[in-house]
Design a protein around this motif. Sequence first.
Motif, mmCIF file in Angstrom:
data_model
loop_
_atom_site.group_PDB
_atom_site.id
_atom_site.type_symbol
_atom_site.label_atom_id
_atom_site.label_comp_id
_atom_site.label_asym_id
_atom_site.label_seq_id
_atom_site.Cartn_x
_atom_site.Cartn_y
_atom_site.Cartn_z
ATOM 1 N N LEU A 116 0.845 -1.195 0.000
ATOM 2 C CA LEU A 116 0.000 0.000 0.000
ATOM 3 C C LEU A 116 0.881 1.245 0.000
ATOM 4 C CD1 LEU A 116 -2.985 0.883 0.195
ATOM 5 C CD2 LEU A 116 -2.629 1.137 2.633
ATOM 6 N N ARG A 119 2.483 1.571 -3.457
ATOM 7 C CA ARG A 119 1.497 2.025 -4.443
ATOM 8 C C ARG A 119 1.254 3.515 -4.313
ATOM 9 N NH1 ARG A 119 -1.159 -2.365 -6.724
ATOM 10 N NH2 ARG A 119 -1.554 -4.042 -5.275
ATOM 11 N N LYS A 120 1.029 3.941 -3.073
ATOM 12 C CA LYS A 120 0.720 5.341 -2.856
ATOM 13 C C LYS A 120 1.904 6.214 -3.237
ATOM 14 C CE LYS A 120 -1.238 5.115 1.401
ATOM 15 N NZ LYS A 120 -2.114 5.425 2.525
ATOM 16 N N PHE A 123 2.113 6.439 -6.944
ATOM 17 C CA PHE A 123 1.011 7.256 -7.440
ATOM 18 C C PHE A 123 1.286 8.730 -7.214
ATOM 19 C CE2 PHE A 123 -3.070 9.294 -7.455
ATOM 20 C CZ PHE A 123 -3.788 8.608 -8.412
ATOM 21 N N LEU A 124 1.617 9.065 -5.987
ATOM 22 C CA LEU A 124 1.841 10.471 -5.660
ATOM 23 C C LEU A 124 3.016 11.013 -6.453
ATOM 24 C CD1 LEU A 124 0.770 12.723 -3.966
ATOM 25 C CD2 LEU A 124 2.424 12.169 -2.208
ATOM 26 N N THR A 126 4.189 10.021 -9.354
ATOM 27 C CA THR A 126 3.883 10.249 -10.767
ATOM 28 C C THR A 126 2.999 11.485 -10.926
ATOM 29 O OG1 THR A 126 2.090 8.655 -10.600
ATOM 30 C CG2 THR A 126 4.120 7.888 -11.601
ATOM 31 N N SER A 139 1.914 6.753 -20.654
ATOM 32 C CA SER A 139 1.041 6.276 -19.586
ATOM 33 C C SER A 139 1.163 4.767 -19.409
ATOM 34 C CB SER A 139 -0.396 6.640 -19.918
ATOM 35 O OG SER A 139 -0.747 6.095 -21.167
ATOM 36 N N GLY A 140 1.340 4.059 -20.521
ATOM 37 C CA GLY A 140 1.412 2.598 -20.454
ATOM 38 C C GLY A 140 2.511 2.125 -19.516
ATOM 39 N N ILE A 142 3.780 3.708 -16.922
ATOM 40 C CA ILE A 142 3.423 3.941 -15.522
ATOM 41 C C ILE A 142 2.425 2.880 -15.070
ATOM 42 C CG2 ILE A 142 2.235 5.530 -13.966
ATOM 43 C CD1 ILE A 142 3.550 7.782 -15.496
ATOM 44 N N ILE A 143 1.503 2.554 -15.964
ATOM 45 C CA ILE A 143 0.539 1.510 -15.614
ATOM 46 C C ILE A 143 1.271 0.192 -15.400
ATOM 47 C CG2 ILE A 143 -1.472 0.248 -16.427
ATOM 48 C CD1 ILE A 143 -2.182 2.784 -18.026
ATOM 49 N N GLN A 146 2.775 0.168 -12.046
ATOM 50 C CA GLN A 146 1.793 0.037 -10.963
ATOM 51 C C GLN A 146 1.082 -1.315 -10.986
ATOM 52 O OE1 GLN A 146 0.795 1.569 -8.271
ATOM 53 N NE2 GLN A 146 0.658 3.765 -8.494
ATOM 54 N N THR A 147 1.131 -2.014 -12.092
ATOM 55 C CA THR A 147 0.410 -3.287 -12.124
ATOM 56 C C THR A 147 1.363 -4.471 -12.140
ATOM 57 O OG1 THR A 147 0.202 -3.110 -14.529
ATOM 58 C CG2 THR A 147 -1.633 -2.344 -13.224
ATOM 59 N N ASP A 151 2.873 -6.397 -9.010
ATOM 60 C CA ASP A 151 2.462 -7.793 -8.851
ATOM 61 C C ASP A 151 3.637 -8.671 -8.459
ATOM 62 O OD1 ASP A 151 -0.188 -7.851 -9.156
ATOM 63 O OD2 ASP A 151 -0.212 -8.564 -11.237
ATOM 64 N N ARG A 154 4.528 -8.040 -5.007
ATOM 65 C CA ARG A 154 3.525 -8.622 -4.115
ATOM 66 C C ARG A 154 3.791 -10.119 -3.934
ATOM 67 N NH1 ARG A 154 -1.909 -10.792 -5.204
ATOM 68 N NH2 ARG A 154 -1.118 -10.722 -7.319
ATOM 69 N N ILE A 222 2.280 -3.962 -22.306
ATOM 70 C CA ILE A 222 1.222 -3.168 -21.676
ATOM 71 C C ILE A 222 1.045 -1.841 -22.405
ATOM 72 C CG2 ILE A 222 0.642 -1.915 -19.562
ATOM 73 C CD1 ILE A 222 1.830 -4.259 -18.017
ATOM 74 N N LEU B 129 -6.937 -4.830 -18.950
ATOM 75 C CA LEU B 129 -5.499 -5.015 -18.815
ATOM 76 C C LEU B 129 -5.165 -6.081 -17.785
ATOM 77 C CD1 LEU B 129 -2.712 -3.897 -19.682
ATOM 78 C CD2 LEU B 129 -2.785 -2.503 -17.636
ATOM 79 N N VAL B 211 -5.187 4.045 -11.920
ATOM 80 C CA VAL B 211 -3.854 4.506 -12.316
ATOM 81 C C VAL B 211 -3.899 5.062 -13.732
ATOM 82 C CG1 VAL B 211 -1.524 3.762 -12.882
ATOM 83 C CG2 VAL B 211 -2.639 2.881 -10.847
ATOM 84 N N VAL B 215 -3.061 9.038 -15.027
ATOM 85 C CA VAL B 215 -2.014 9.512 -15.934
ATOM 86 C C VAL B 215 -2.592 10.088 -17.219
ATOM 87 C CG1 VAL B 215 0.052 8.363 -15.162
ATOM 88 C CG2 VAL B 215 -1.535 7.095 -16.538
ATOM 89 N N LEU B 231 -5.057 11.108 -5.128
ATOM 90 C CA LEU B 231 -4.358 10.105 -4.322
ATOM 91 C C LEU B 231 -5.289 9.541 -3.254
ATOM 92 C CD1 LEU B 231 -1.724 8.648 -3.436
ATOM 93 C CD2 LEU B 231 -1.427 10.479 -1.811
ATOM 94 N N PHE B 234 -7.500 7.079 -4.817
ATOM 95 C CA PHE B 234 -6.719 5.894 -5.159
ATOM 96 C C PHE B 234 -6.398 5.106 -3.895
ATOM 97 C CE2 PHE B 234 -2.469 4.013 -5.562
ATOM 98 C CZ PHE B 234 -2.659 3.188 -6.648
ATOM 99 N N GLU B 494 1.755 8.955 -28.350
ATOM 100 C CA GLU B 494 2.130 8.946 -26.947
ATOM 101 C C GLU B 494 3.605 8.697 -26.722
ATOM 102 O OE1 GLU B 494 0.607 8.029 -22.749
ATOM 103 O OE2 GLU B 494 0.191 6.392 -24.109
#
Lengths: 602, 640
Positions: A116, A119-120, A123-124, A126, A139-140, A142-143, A146-147, A151, A154, A222, B129, B211, B215, B231, B234, B494
């Motif tokens: 957590l 993640r935060k 996020f903050l 970015t 953006s891809g 960053i996603i 984050q994913t 993972d 995790r 991604i 995704l 997310v 962005v 945030l 989120f 992009e």
Amino acid sequence: MSVTGVEGEERDDFSRAESKQIRARSLRLLGSLVRPLRWRIVGTMVVLVISIALQVAGPALIALGINTGLPALLDQNDWMPVALIVGAYVFTGIVGAALAAAFQVISARLSQAILLDLRKRVFLHTQRLSLEFHESYTSGRIIARQTSDLDSIRELLDSGLTQLVSGLLYMGFTAAALVILDPVSGIVLAVSLIPLLLLTRWFQVRSQTLFRQTRVASARLIVHFVETMTGIRAVKAFRKEPRNARQFAGHVEDYRDANARVIRLFGIFDPGLVLIGNVTVAAVLVVGAFRVVDGALLIGSLLAIVLYTRRFFDPAEEMAMFYNSYQSAAAALEKISGVLEEKPGVPDPTTPIDLWKARGTVHFDQVKFSYNEDAVVLPDLELTIPAGQTIALVGTTGAGKSTLAKLIARFYDPSEGAVTLDGVDLRKLHPKDLRRAIVMVTQEAYLFSGTVADNIALGNPEASREEIVAAAKAVGAHDFIESLPNGYETDVNKRGGRVSAGQRQLISFARAFLADPVVLILDEATASLDIPSERLVQLGLQTLLADRTAVIIAHRLSTVAIADRVLVMEHGRVVEDGTPAELIAGTGKFAQLHAAWRDSLV
Amino acid sequence: MSTTTPDQPRLSTFRAIARIYPYAKPAMPWIYAGMGAALAAGIVTLIIPIVLQGLVDGPLATGDPGQIWPAALIVLVLGVLEAVFIMLRRLFVLTPGTHIEARMRNGLYAQLQDLPVAFHDRWQSGQLLSRAVSDLNLIRRWLSFGFVLLIVNSITIVIGFVVLINWSLWLGLLFLVMSIPLWIYGYLFENKYSVIARRAQDQQGDLATAVEESVHGIRVLKAFGRGKHSLLKFADQAELLRGTEIEKAKAIAGIWFWLLLIPDVAFALCLLGGVALAANGELTVGELFAFFATATVLRFPIESIGFLLSMTFDARTATDRFFEVMDEINTITDPDEPATIAAPTGRLTFENVVFRYQDAAADTPGTLNGIDLTLEPGETMALVGITGSGKTTMTALTTRLYDVTEGRVLLDGVDIRDLTREELRRHIAMAFEDATLFSASVRDNVLLGRPELTESDTPEAAAEAERVLTEALEIAQADFVHSLPSGVDTTVGEEGLSLSGGQRQRLALARAVAANPAVLVLDDPLSALDVDTEALVEAALRRVLATTTGLIVAHRPSTVQMADRVALLQEGRITDVGTHSELLKRNEHYRYVLSSLEDEELAAAERVDRELKQAEEEGRRRDAIDRESRVIDNEGEVTR
Ligand SMILES: Nc1ncnc2c1ncn2[C@@H]1O[C@H](COP(=O)(O)OP(=O)(O)OP(=O)(O)O)[C@@H](O)[C@H]1O
Ligand SMILES: Nc1ncnc2c1ncn2[C@@H]1O[C@H](COP(=O)(O)OP(=O)(O)OP(=O)(O)O)[C@@H](O)[C@H]1O
Ligand SMILES: [Mg+2]
Ligand SMILES: [Mg+2]
């Protein structure tokens, strides 16, 4: 050479020094994640240690049962020792299992807390990074960070870490028990550690590069996926599907290949560990058996020794898995720490100047700006916008109008010179005050999935429903919102796909109204509106802008009617500057534009 | 919607996962081989205790050291074999496993590209995704690891029980009986765990969506300084996921407890029983030894059942989620026997078209409610209507991004649903109101609709591509591309250079023009252009539109003037069609929508109009007088 931030992210051939640098920053990140939780970690470890100690006690109790319990029963028909031992066994079983189960939950809490936090942070961070960063990073990616990257971290935290710690402890306790039971076997075990370490080192070196490749490959996948789904209409309309499918299949294959290579490497590592374990068992057996024959070792002890040796290597497989997920997570952490290491290109001031009540004088002090070295967009801009003035900014496309606007909103910082609000350099202004004072409605009206009300409330999260409705009314959006199936509670879908382009603009307009800033920048905020709506908006603007500074960029010169002053831009320079009446009466560019525009009407 | 499970009857886990079979089929022989290897490894480990028993009861009991070496050698060989079998298992299973994953991923992507826009309207892209990445990852790992081990460990346990019973009937049975609660718990566990696992995966998808939006909407968030605010949102979502994950851990802890406890208790009881039996002489020490050695070997398979089960249920929910997308029925498909238009002339007809968005109630009037409109070949039709009147919707129907609810759209007299989508979209090219560029060079973006040119290697094709590119850029007045760092080879989109709004729009326009279609559909194509550039683009477009049918959505009089005729869209219907000046004259709503003149100017225009009319009338009156007088004259003559 050094690699900072996300630089070199696509590479996997780092030099020794670079690798070290990257590892160091990953470790720093890990340290900072773990530090606040250190006491909980210690507590968790204690639970784990006890539970494993209890589990390890098993074979010793069995050996005790056979060595002492059985003879006692045979010789004296004494059930006591056996009963005691069995009782102890049941007790260790219950407590051990209970603690192990408790550990499962405690460690999940721990790892989830870390996740957590991470993640935060990502996020903050970015959100803090400048547009410049986002424009080049996509953006891809960053996603992906984050994913898929999170993972793998995790996975490490969820099972890997438990595996490591319990594995190590298990091995440690088992080894200790073995040494106490029979030091000779302990020596055999110690010898077996040498190939074990060598094998592990080999795996580490080889897999690191491969794991980096999987991260890069998954990020590419991604990025492509997100881009397709975002532009699905254009994909379909221009029959890009087969070409996309080919490209995507290429990414999928790269990712698959990278994964397969890691797996193959692991396919050698894991049986290698088993082999070492089994050979050791055989060796222990030989060494023990001869001593049993000599009478130097009890038969029950031999059983315990063999069981212990076997169990010593049991967690080896788990440890290998841990190592696998560790390497994978390490590669992910490298990427994430890279993003976190990026310095915001538009940093918050260290000693911010407060501006509680801005009046709204904007000044461009010898500003030079370029997005990149090769092309200067604004060569040298000197401009004062007095408080309360409404400015219309016109000019050919690509002249730099949006750029100028973005400088006022501090999306970018000038390359040279300064932009000031009431004499305070924007770079020094407190971010809160800056955002309260200056609001920009951008060229693309982006809506977030969520209700219409939520989207308007973004302008001012504290606003009441009445205020939201009032803002919508002021821009003439109220009627259409009311006609949506659930009115203000209608979900606008992703990117506001549920409403039309003009309606999106109205909503983002209402957002800006609600924010109620001192300086309002409108970048072609009415471009997609029909003329009646535009007129309504302008009516609303006239009252709103009465005592505000405003910069309105518009190609429809109708806007000019409400402006106090017109600036004409060309190639990054202001070529004309004056009241609308003056300019229209003159012979310059604007007079010509205006005439052309007039002609185009009706 | 995306995060709710459909109310179909729940398949059993087995049946649900079995749906992967078509994807896994080519790899199944390998998976079976892998199971074989794993089973062999399991059996080998079970044989080792037998050898040990022989050793304990044989040479060790008799004190004959000569027999130790052969026994140890056997143990060694068996140990090596185990390692070899494990290696074989990995070798057999893992690479084919990655192929299954890749196949499923490509299948999902193909399905997503095929599904209509309406589907994408409904689904959050983060959900898609997470299906494409984490869920498929999970399935792969389950197939090549969880599945194999679950089967093999179960078999090993059964065999192990047999061996145990073989050592000692009573002890073996004791062990068996003790394990019964495990099976019960395992069953209960499934129900509880599957629900949580599903929730966790859905929440992960939601998080990915959050997310993505943060962005993509970064400019808005920055403009309002709402980074912190988003945030918080989120964090709330992440918090939810954390809660679910902890719940999941609790469920796992439950089964973990029993899986650890029961073997231990069984061991203890067996120790008691074993010692008693040995004391009675019903069991040799060697047998007792072997019994425990076997039972120890069985511990790992038994313990592993816990995480293998949870992994299986995870894989099951992942499969469910995967098939939610794959099962989606595509409503916009190619016909079985497609018609084809060899030489399209570009007559586009809307025939009583009704269109209703999916979330609209069936009894409400559709967004489009009976459109009748014909665009003659070569004609340029402007489409005018207030914001939200359905113009974009109408353009989307022409290339079947959505299908009509009722009525039909015809191209050269052929219902567009009778054409393949590929052909239809070859004949009709669009420019959208938001200019989407892909991460590719300017050249590839502009020539997107001409794959036959970009993908062929012949010099003629290359020359033709160059010509088309230059012409399209010229028409869209996109000469700025030549001043980009690498000219037309500069990557935009992009992953490339950012362009100004007007620049993007011109490239999107050039893209539509370069496709060289029979019908050009342009949705507000000049909204981001300044007056001068707009005039230039209009002049150039006029050339193209002289021969191409065009449907142009317009908000401004200047754009409308490009058109031969204008159609007015009002309350879901085309209420009037005519030239700009005709409509301006006769249609009040049209004047309302399109007239940018201020009221007094409008009044002035009307005054002029009235004067004109008066003059006309005057003229007519004079004519009449003239005629009358002439009649009188004639009469005079007659009378004369
Ligand atoms: N993020 C960016 N990175 C690099 N170059 C950029 C970026 N944004 C804009 N440019 C370039 O800077 C120049 C000025 O762009 P700007 O967006 O300010 O134009 P504009 O006057 O707003 O045009 P328009 O009317 O088309 O919106 C253009 O040549 C554009 O290509
Ligand atoms: N995906 C959707 N689902 C449900 N309703 C939609 C969807 N897209 C649009 N609408 C609704 O349908 C109506 C017509 O939308 P459309 O985008 O066609 O308008 P438009 O005429 O193009 O307007 P604009 O001039 O603002 O672009 C609007 O009221 C809008 O709210
Ligand atoms: Mg702009
Ligand atoms: Mg529209």
